[in-house]
Design a protein around this motif. Sequence first.
Motif, mmCIF file in Angstrom:
data_model
loop_
_atom_site.group_PDB
_atom_site.id
_atom_site.type_symbol
_atom_site.label_atom_id
_atom_site.label_comp_id
_atom_site.label_asym_id
_atom_site.label_seq_id
_atom_site.Cartn_x
_atom_site.Cartn_y
_atom_site.Cartn_z
ATOM 1 N N SER A 1 69.606 82.907 58.619
ATOM 2 C CA SER A 1 68.576 81.921 58.295
ATOM 3 C C SER A 1 67.284 82.658 57.940
ATOM 4 C CB SER A 1 68.347 80.966 59.463
ATOM 5 O OG SER A 1 67.807 81.639 60.570
ATOM 6 N N TYR A 2 66.540 82.073 57.029
ATOM 7 C CA TYR A 2 65.300 82.663 56.529
ATOM 8 C C TYR A 2 64.242 81.564 56.416
ATOM 9 C CZ TYR A 2 68.331 86.485 54.941
ATOM 10 O OH TYR A 2 69.231 87.517 54.879
ATOM 11 N N LYS A 3 63.020 81.987 56.252
ATOM 12 C CA LYS A 3 61.929 81.053 55.997
ATOM 13 C C LYS A 3 61.688 81.014 54.488
ATOM 14 C CE LYS A 3 57.070 80.197 56.937
ATOM 15 N NZ LYS A 3 55.871 80.670 57.647
ATOM 16 N N GLY A 4 62.006 79.874 53.863
ATOM 17 C CA GLY A 4 61.713 79.669 52.444
ATOM 18 C C GLY A 4 62.331 80.666 51.491
ATOM 19 N N LEU A 5 63.561 81.079 51.741
ATOM 20 C CA LEU A 5 64.201 82.095 50.898
ATOM 21 C C LEU A 5 64.355 81.648 49.447
ATOM 22 C CD1 LEU A 5 65.557 84.898 50.771
ATOM 23 C CD2 LEU A 5 67.725 83.741 51.207
ATOM 24 N N VAL B 1 72.954 71.758 49.535
ATOM 25 C CA VAL B 1 73.414 73.026 48.968
ATOM 26 C C VAL B 1 72.624 73.247 47.691
ATOM 27 C CG1 VAL B 1 75.353 74.293 47.982
ATOM 28 C CG2 VAL B 1 75.707 72.870 49.994
ATOM 29 N N PHE B 2 71.806 74.254 47.718
ATOM 30 C CA PHE B 2 70.877 74.537 46.634
ATOM 31 C C PHE B 2 71.528 75.371 45.550
ATOM 32 C CE2 PHE B 2 67.288 77.070 44.928
ATOM 33 C CZ PHE B 2 66.465 76.040 44.531
ATOM 34 N N ILE C 1 69.262 78.487 54.862
ATOM 35 C CA ILE C 1 70.467 79.080 55.432
ATOM 36 C C ILE C 1 71.287 79.668 54.285
ATOM 37 C CG2 ILE C 1 72.555 78.677 56.789
ATOM 38 C CD1 ILE C 1 70.064 78.015 58.372
ATOM 39 N N VAL C 2 71.694 80.917 54.446
ATOM 40 C CA VAL C 2 72.564 81.585 53.479
ATOM 41 C C VAL C 2 73.846 81.952 54.202
ATOM 42 C CG1 VAL C 2 72.831 83.569 51.949
ATOM 43 C CG2 VAL C 2 70.592 82.517 52.223
ATOM 44 N N TYR C 3 74.976 81.636 53.604
ATOM 45 C CA TYR C 3 76.264 81.938 54.221
ATOM 46 C C TYR C 3 77.320 82.117 53.145
ATOM 47 C CZ TYR C 3 76.956 76.976 53.370
ATOM 48 O OH TYR C 3 77.036 75.738 52.768
ATOM 49 N N GLY C 4 78.448 82.671 53.525
ATOM 50 C CA GLY C 4 79.533 82.837 52.573
ATOM 51 C C GLY C 4 80.603 83.765 53.095
ATOM 52 N N ARG C 5 81.336 84.343 52.142
ATOM 53 C CA ARG C 5 82.434 85.228 52.510
ATOM 54 C C ARG C 5 82.639 86.266 51.418
ATOM 55 N NH1 ARG C 5 84.884 84.598 47.987
ATOM 56 N NH2 ARG C 5 85.817 82.618 47.474
ATOM 57 N N ILE C 6 83.201 87.393 51.845
ATOM 58 C CA ILE C 6 83.558 88.470 50.921
ATOM 59 C C ILE C 6 85.035 88.779 51.151
ATOM 60 C CG2 ILE C 6 83.148 90.854 50.204
ATOM 61 C CD1 ILE C 6 80.344 90.594 51.511
ATOM 62 N N ILE C 7 85.817 88.757 50.099
ATOM 63 C CA ILE C 7 87.235 89.118 50.192
ATOM 64 C C ILE C 7 87.339 90.597 49.838
ATOM 65 C CG2 ILE C 7 89.555 88.724 49.299
ATOM 66 C CD1 ILE C 7 88.714 85.834 48.732
ATOM 67 N N LEU C 8 87.728 91.391 50.829
ATOM 68 C CA LEU C 8 87.816 92.838 50.648
ATOM 69 C C LEU C 8 89.148 93.230 50.033
ATOM 70 C CD1 LEU C 8 86.341 94.004 54.073
ATOM 71 C CD2 LEU C 8 85.148 93.720 51.891
ATOM 72 N N LYS D 1 81.462 84.971 47.713
ATOM 73 C CA LYS D 1 80.886 83.646 47.493
ATOM 74 C C LYS D 1 79.658 83.516 48.393
ATOM 75 C CE LYS D 1 82.178 78.812 47.257
ATOM 76 N NZ LYS D 1 83.293 77.866 47.420
ATOM 77 N N VAL D 2 78.545 83.102 47.807
ATOM 78 C CA VAL D 2 77.286 82.944 48.519
ATOM 79 C C VAL D 2 76.811 81.510 48.328
ATOM 80 C CG1 VAL D 2 74.895 83.726 48.712
ATOM 81 C CG2 VAL D 2 76.666 85.330 48.001
ATOM 82 N N GLU D 3 76.436 80.856 49.420
ATOM 83 C CA GLU D 3 75.849 79.522 49.340
ATOM 84 C C GLU D 3 74.508 79.533 50.040
ATOM 85 O OE1 GLU D 3 78.381 76.289 50.463
ATOM 86 O OE2 GLU D 3 80.038 77.031 49.246
ATOM 87 N N MET D 4 73.573 78.760 49.500
ATOM 88 C CA MET D 4 72.255 78.649 50.096
ATOM 89 C C MET D 4 71.952 77.178 50.324
ATOM 90 S SD MET D 4 68.513 79.906 48.734
ATOM 91 C CE MET D 4 68.563 78.989 47.213
ATOM 92 N N GLU D 5 71.536 76.848 51.541
ATOM 93 C CA GLU D 5 71.081 75.500 51.866
ATOM 94 C C GLU D 5 69.593 75.567 52.146
ATOM 95 O OE1 GLU D 5 73.135 73.896 55.218
ATOM 96 O OE2 GLU D 5 75.090 74.039 54.248
ATOM 97 N N ALA D 6 68.848 74.712 51.489
ATOM 98 C CA ALA D 6 67.404 74.673 51.713
ATOM 99 C C ALA D 6 67.048 73.352 52.381
ATOM 100 C CB ALA D 6 66.661 74.813 50.389
ATOM 101 N N GLU D 7 66.100 73.407 53.283
ATOM 102 C CA GLU D 7 65.672 72.228 54.032
ATOM 103 C C GLU D 7 64.359 71.732 53.425
ATOM 104 O OE1 GLU D 7 63.732 72.382 58.144
ATOM 105 O OE2 GLU D 7 65.869 72.084 58.547
#
Length: 111
Positions: free
Chosen positions: A61-65, A102-103, A6-13, A89-95
């Motif tokens: 969400s991705y497979k094995g990003l 949080v990877f 899972i990749v998620y985050g925010r961008i402040i414009l 800000k970018v965060e990646m969670e790997a299962e």
Amino acid sequence: MGTQTIVYGRIILEDNPEKSIAYLKSLSDENYPWIRAEHFSDGSLEWRYYYDNVVVGFGASYKGLEYDWGSFMLKFENVLRNISFENAKVEMEAEHSFGPYVFLEIEIQRI
């Protein structure tokens, strides 16, 4: 069988948020790892619903990003080159077998 990432985050414009949001809405990508318009929120452009800057959220969400993270970041950086932003800000969670974690967390400042 792969693992979910899972990749998620925010961008402040900043500056012209309408132009940046229009660019994000135009994204169409057919090559893995995809970065598409559907991954981004519209953000609120009505001044009373944000304090200083418009914030756009994103998630996918991705497979094995985690095994193709470099390709994802090159595409994400290209998106940032085409918008006016203060930081992102970018965060990646790997299962994995021991559960999600949080990877990686990256904060990108515009110079």
